[in-house]
Design an enzyme around this catalytic site. Structure first.
Site, PDB file in Angstrom:
ATOM      1  CB  CYS A 116      -1.946  -3.690   1.095  1.00 40.14           C
ATOM      2  SG  CYS A 116      -0.198  -3.335   1.409  1.00 40.14           S
ATOM      3  CB  CYS A 117      -4.766  -2.168   5.391  1.00 35.53           C
ATOM      4  SG  CYS A 117      -4.443  -0.504   4.760  1.00 35.53           S
ATOM      5  CB  CYS A 199       2.538   2.801   4.591  1.00 33.30           C
ATOM      6  SG  CYS A 199       2.254   1.364   5.627  1.00 33.30           S
ATOM      7  CB  CYS A 202      -0.579   4.734   2.076  1.00 24.92           C
ATOM      8  SG  CYS A 202      -0.419   3.152   1.230  1.00 24.92           S
ATOM      9  CB  CYS A 226      -5.798   0.735   7.877  1.00 24.39           C
ATOM     10  SG  CYS A 226      -5.516   0.740   9.659  1.00 24.39           S
TER      11      CYS A 226
END
Length: 230
Positions: A116-117, A199, A202, A226
């Site tokens: 996702c990162c 985010c 997170c 990340c």
């Protein structure tokens, strides 16, 4: 291209002087600064804009940020008066991730979180750095173990540019004093225990005594990175 004693020269200078010297050394080259609008980045943005230096400022919008972060972006651009370039993730990549793994796959494994990162941060960063000769960041050595030994200036062979961290030797106290002296806008979440803000899904607030990065990816035991600054 960088003189042998240039880093020593920067270490003896103020933030404004550091950035002025960087801009002068790389005059005619493409210098970019990546901001996430954290406290470090706000200090650098102020130093750049107050001196009208030839340094492009950009940010990455992952699409999962706090509302407070978006409000700070608008406030900062209006108050400091500069052009901000925003890079978003590739729509097709986000759609495919959500379709195959759902909206919150990052909670299920470190690998999924890094995926996702990559989609939301690293790929857009790579696009943002295309053609750049110098990349300025807001990294500080105190932020994490992974950043403790980072130099102020380094050659990034993978990205084919100089990466410069003008605040790498600053303490949090020095940073706070700078922000207060120049009345620089800050994210209101900082006063609620959110020291390092990423985010929304997170990031959590940290307790007194916790490491500043403890609130990032709080459900996993990792380096709390990340991949932007691997």
């Amino acid at each position: 291209m960088v003189p042998e004693n240039f880093e020593n020269t920067l270490q003896k200078a103020t933030l404004a002087e550091r950035l002025t010297k960087i801009a002068a050394l790389f005059a005619g080259k493409k210098i970019v600064f990546s901001t996430s609008f954290g406290q470090e980045d706000q200090a650098i943005t102020h130093a750049i804009t107050s001196q009208k230096l030839a340094i492009e400022i950009f940010t990455l919008d992952t699409g999962r940020q706090f509302q407070e972060s978006y409000e700070l972006i608008d406030l900062t651009v209006k108050k400091l008066g500069f052009n901000l370039k925003t890079y978003f993730p590739q729509t097709a990549a986000v759609e495919n991730l959500v379709e195959t793994k759902g909206f919150n796959s990052f909670y299920t494994s470190v690998e999924n979180r890094k995926e996702c990162c990559f989609i939301r941060k690293i790929e857009p960063l790579n696009r943002a750095l295309q053609g750049a000769d110098v990349w300025i960041t807001g990294l500080r050595a105190e932020q994490s173990d992974n950043r403790a030994d980072m130099p102020m200036i380094e050659w990034d062979a993978q990205k084919n540019l100089y990466k410069i961290n003008p605040l790498i030797d600053w303490s949090f106290e020095t940073l706070e004093n700078y922000l207060a002296e120049y009345k620089i806008p800050q994210n209101p979440l900082h006063k609620k225990g959110f020291i390092s803000i990423g985010c929304a899904p997170c990031t959590r607030a940290i307790a007194v005594g916790e490491h500043p990065r403890a609130g990032r990816w709080w459900w996993e035991n990792s380096q709390k990175e990340c991949g932007l600054h691997a």
